[in-house]
Write an enzyme that holds these catalytic residues in place. Structure first.
Site, PDB file in Angstrom:
ATOM      1  N   LEU A   1    -113.314   4.446  38.034  1.00 35.12           N
ATOM      2  CA  LEU A   1    -113.260   5.933  37.492  1.00 35.12           C
ATOM      3  C   LEU A   1    -112.601   6.816  39.062  1.00 35.12           C
ATOM      4  O   LEU A   1    -112.140   7.706  39.772  1.00 35.12           O
ATOM      5  CB  LEU A   1    -113.024   6.581  36.450  1.00 35.12           C
ATOM      6  N   ALA A   2    -114.014   7.351  39.705  1.00 38.43           N
ATOM      7  CA  ALA A   2    -114.186   7.538  40.974  1.00 38.43           C
ATOM      8  C   ALA A   2    -113.206   7.573  41.630  1.00 38.43           C
ATOM      9  O   ALA A   2    -113.005   8.308  42.060  1.00 38.43           O
ATOM     10  CB  ALA A   2    -114.940   8.254  41.264  1.00 38.43           C
ATOM     11  N   ASP A   3    -112.816   5.872  41.954  1.00 35.31           N
ATOM     12  CA  ASP A   3    -112.573   5.704  43.768  1.00 35.31           C
ATOM     13  C   ASP A   3    -111.393   5.991  43.288  1.00 35.31           C
ATOM     14  O   ASP A   3    -110.103   6.331  44.030  1.00 35.31           O
ATOM     15  CB  ASP A   3    -112.976   4.617  43.780  1.00 35.31           C
ATOM     16  N   GLY A   4    -110.894   5.711  41.845  1.00 36.19           N
ATOM     17  CA  GLY A   4    -109.326   6.300  41.642  1.00 36.19           C
ATOM     18  C   GLY A   4    -108.514   7.287  41.882  1.00 36.19           C
ATOM     19  O   GLY A   4    -107.951   7.555  41.910  1.00 36.19           O
TER      20      GLY A   4
ATOM     21  N   ALA B   1    -108.178   7.715  45.213  1.00 36.43           N
ATOM     22  CA  ALA B   1    -107.312   7.560  45.848  1.00 36.43           C
ATOM     23  C   ALA B   1    -105.865   8.474  45.571  1.00 36.43           C
ATOM     24  O   ALA B   1    -105.096   9.021  46.588  1.00 36.43           O
ATOM     25  CB  ALA B   1    -106.993   6.025  44.957  1.00 36.43           C
TER      26      ALA B   1
END
Length: 398
Positions: A169-172, A175
């Site tokens: 979630l945090a990566d998405g 991004a």
């Protein structure tokens, strides 16, 4: 869309030297809309190539995050690799990197150094904790951001532990925010004529998604606690089980919807209660409302409930798995799932471009390619001949 439809970012060149998901995910979004994304990987490959579910040794995560990218191998810690990177930067619009702060400077690839080569370069720098502060040198991953942002603290059941999401979630979030900020920087370049650094810390975009929690703490001393599938802002809002075992999500964020639901489930008298007039008031009586709505839904099959909610113009949706998504007519109408002809896996289903532009839509042109598949093409464009490429391979530079 056909082969003649112009892609809006055609002519924008992106060098994706990041690993795993946040930085590469931003580059993927740019590539979806036509940017020429050159994925720069260490000769051993991006760790994303070995992440998650695999088919015949091919990571499906890589197929997704590596789509629409040309892939080259390059050891940036080697002098020869740094020289090739600088040559690529000369004609690039964007460089994406997510190494620990100071690493690119140590390699002679910091922004000040690269801006002397290409003053128009936009450099997207993604890190766990940002480029300043006491934690700037620590290794950072999405899991840590999900913990520090406050997300895990308010996720889960009231009597359970803080809960992390089962996906990046945090990566998405990082991004998407990074791709947006990069486009802002490219737009600003049209006025200033110069590039700049886009600095994304993983701990910040997900915090932004959590709403006014910081303001609530500063103004009221309120810290949001875990409430399971319920909302602290309105009720009824929950996941309810139907007679046939299927689960449905109900939301009543709008007052009019809440009133329609009460009439539908046979409890219109609750609408007259003073506390029912606001979302916060309804949230304080969540047990009563959940008992009424949950009981009504539990006595019926899911299709009956959905049809009744639809007729009443109330908000309901089934809880889907991937199997349900690919069979759903609404997703089919949107074109959410596309099939890419992949040379290694054959027809490969994946999510399409996550937004539709009426005049210049994006497109999934190919899935993640084999390691170093475009070495000859990309390095050849720099004037590096076949004999030199062979020598670079022998030395482990590519």
């Amino acid at each position: 869309m056909d082969a003649t439809t112009p892609l809006p970012l055609r002519g924008v060149r992106v060098l994706d030297a990041a690993t795993l998901f946040a930085g590469p995910g931003a580059a993927t979004l740019l590539g979806d809309f036509g940017a020429d994304v050159i994925k720069i990987e260490h000769p051993t490959g991006d760790p994303a190539r070995h992440h998650g579910v695999q088919v015949h040794g091919e990571s499906l995560w890589w197929k997704l995050v590596g789509r629409n990218k040309r892939t080259v191998t390059l050891d940036l810690s080697r002098t020869e690799g740094q020289k090739i990177c600088r040559a690529l930067v000369r004609d690039a619009d964007v460089l994406v990197e997510n190494f620990r702060p100071g690493t690119f400077e140590r390699w002679g690839l910091g922004y000040e150094q690269l801006a002397r080569i290409n003053p128009k370069l936009v450099m997207l720098r993604v890190s766990g904790f940002g480029r300043v502060g006491p934690m700037r040198h620590r290794a950072g991953f999405g899991t840590l951001a999900e913990a520090m942002s406050g997300f895990a603290h308010c996720t889960g059941t009231p009597d359970g532990p803080p809960t992390l999401p089962p996906f990046g979630l945090a990566d998405g979030a990082a991004a998407v925010m990074s791709a947006y900020a990069t486009m802002v920087a490219l737009h600003a370049r049209g006025t200033t004529g110069r590039g700049q650094v886009v600095d994304t810390a993983l701990i910040e975009p997900i915090l932004h998604l959590l709403g006014p929690q910081i303001s609530a703490y500063q103004q009221l001393g309120v810290v949001q606690q875990r409430s399971g599938n319920r909302s602290v802002n309105n009720a009824p809002r929950n996941i309810y089980r139907c007679r046939d075992g299927r689960w449905l999500a109900v939301s009543t964020s709008a007052q009019s919807i809440a009133e329609r639901v009460m009439r539908l489930v046979g409890s219109p008298h609750l609408i007259e209660e003073p506390w029912f007039a606001s979302g916060s008031g309804r949230a304080e009586h969540v047990e009563e409302l959940d008992a009424v709505v949950g009981g009504w839904i539990a006595a019926r099959d899911a299709d009956e409930v959905i049809a009744a909610f639809d007729k009443a113009e109330a908000a309901v949706a089934p809880v889907y798995s991937a199997a349900d998504i690919v069979a759903d007519p609404q997703f089919a109408a949107l074109g959410t799932v596309v099939h890419v002809d992949d040379p290694e896996l054959g027809p490969l289903a994946m999510q399409s471009v996550p937004a539709r532009l009426s005049g210049t839509p994006g497109q999934v042109r190919w899935a993640g390619r084999p390691l170093g598949a475009d070495n000859d093409e990309v390095l050849g464009e720099l004037g590096i001949g076949a004999e030199q490429r062979t020598e670079l391979r022998r030395k482990g530079v590519i």
